[in-house]
Design an enzyme around this catalytic site. Sequence first.
Site, mmCIF file in Angstrom:
data_model
loop_
_atom_site.group_PDB
_atom_site.id
_atom_site.type_symbol
_atom_site.label_atom_id
_atom_site.label_comp_id
_atom_site.label_asym_id
_atom_site.label_seq_id
_atom_site.Cartn_x
_atom_site.Cartn_y
_atom_site.Cartn_z
ATOM 1 N N CYS A 78 0.871 -1.167 0.000
ATOM 2 C CA CYS A 78 0.000 0.000 0.000
ATOM 3 C C CYS A 78 0.914 1.226 0.000
ATOM 4 C CB CYS A 78 -0.887 -0.012 1.240
ATOM 5 S SG CYS A 78 -1.872 1.477 1.388
ATOM 6 N N CYS A 230 -4.815 5.903 -4.749
ATOM 7 C CA CYS A 230 -4.197 4.589 -4.546
ATOM 8 C C CYS A 230 -2.717 4.761 -4.896
ATOM 9 C CB CYS A 230 -4.863 3.550 -5.452
ATOM 10 S SG CYS A 230 -4.147 1.907 -5.297
HETATM 11 N N1 LIG Z 1 -6.387 -2.442 -2.213
HETATM 12 C C1 LIG Z 1 -4.971 -2.648 -2.546
HETATM 13 C C2 LIG Z 1 -4.077 -2.334 -1.342
HETATM 14 C C3 LIG Z 1 -4.110 -0.896 -0.985
HETATM 15 C C4 LIG Z 1 -3.370 -0.127 -2.023
HETATM 16 C C5 LIG Z 1 -3.609 1.359 -1.987
HETATM 17 N N2 LIG Z 1 -4.313 1.844 -0.852
HETATM 18 C C6 LIG Z 1 -2.281 2.067 -2.113
HETATM 19 O O1 LIG Z 1 -2.123 3.183 -1.578
HETATM 20 O O2 LIG Z 1 -1.389 1.518 -2.771
HETATM 21 C C7 LIG Z 1 -4.728 -4.128 -2.871
HETATM 22 O O3 LIG Z 1 -5.419 -4.971 -2.337
HETATM 23 O O4 LIG Z 1 -3.799 -4.380 -3.638
#
Ligand SMILES: N[C@H](CCC[C@H](N)C(=O)O)C(=O)O
Length: 335
Positions: A78, A230
Amino acid sequence: MVTLQKVHGSENSFFLLDETQLTQPLTKTQLATLTQRLTNRHTGLLGGADGVLAITDAPGTAGKMTVVNTDGSFAKLCGNGLRTVARYLSEKTGQTSFRVHTDFADLAVAKQPALAVGVPAYSAEISPVSFAPQALPFANLGTDRIVDTVLPAIHPHLKFTAVAVPNPHLVAFVSKEELAGPDLEQIGKRLNGKNPYFPEGVNVTFAEILGQDTLFARTYERGVGFTNACGTGMSATTLAFILTHPNQAALDRVNTVYNPGGMVKTIVHRDDGRYWIELIGNATVTATITLPEAALVDVNLQQAVIKSTGEQAAYERFVAALPHRALADTLTEGV
Ligand SMILES: N[C@H](CCC[C@H](N)C(=O)O)C(=O)O
């Protein structure tokens, strides 16, 4: 007593839990259950969040980060969260440049100059990177490399790039209308339900090219749904930008990626043939939450004492001054 932080990177919000405060670390099941309750917009605290970032000790690094999505699934990385973990560990240890352990790599992080008064910033290494089908994983799409590729099974004409950083990302460059249209949610929901193409799900990002080295990105996240930003998505999108639009982006050059929650900078590096992405952006702490350890373990949140840090006002002043806010405001998710 245990103290958690409510944090965000570009308004991608999390509860941060330093498990070294606990008499014993939580099991994966306990962590998943805590996350589903705590982040829920109705049963949780502070309007919920996009996940939980759990910190544990890891020999040779400042600590290990574990990422749990709102649905209780675990994520390989993340990016926005890693910046907030970097700030937490920097303030805990006094270090300003160090590595954070994950199951896939020990990632370099560093304190950076504040983005504005009261808006601390950190950089985070996003890696390892892989285009291999086994790394995402993807299957049944008639190809073993998805770069600038039309995937008729998913959309009639959009060109996609699929890359693991190491969590899975599917990226397409679209018009302003497409960015705000229904296709992103439709594709995101379909590829994160039972489907023959991305069996473990995939984060889906639509990005509009605003100019040289400049993007606006919107992501439907695996295990979460729409978020304000993200970090790994914006990192993967920048790499796809360089590979598919070489006259508008380049390795080792700073990119600006706007998102519904704000903005980050990204730089794609290639060392010894291996890509890694430097993600630079805010690491904001909006509140602390203190409760007895037993209440945390039992997910009994009534006893939580919440204190605001006052940092959010500074972040909102910073974001209000950014360009492309009109577009962002039409796409912002509740924090
Ligand atoms: N939902 C994403 C993880 C969080 C990624 C996102 N919040 C970031 O800042 O990279 C996954 O399951 O791959």
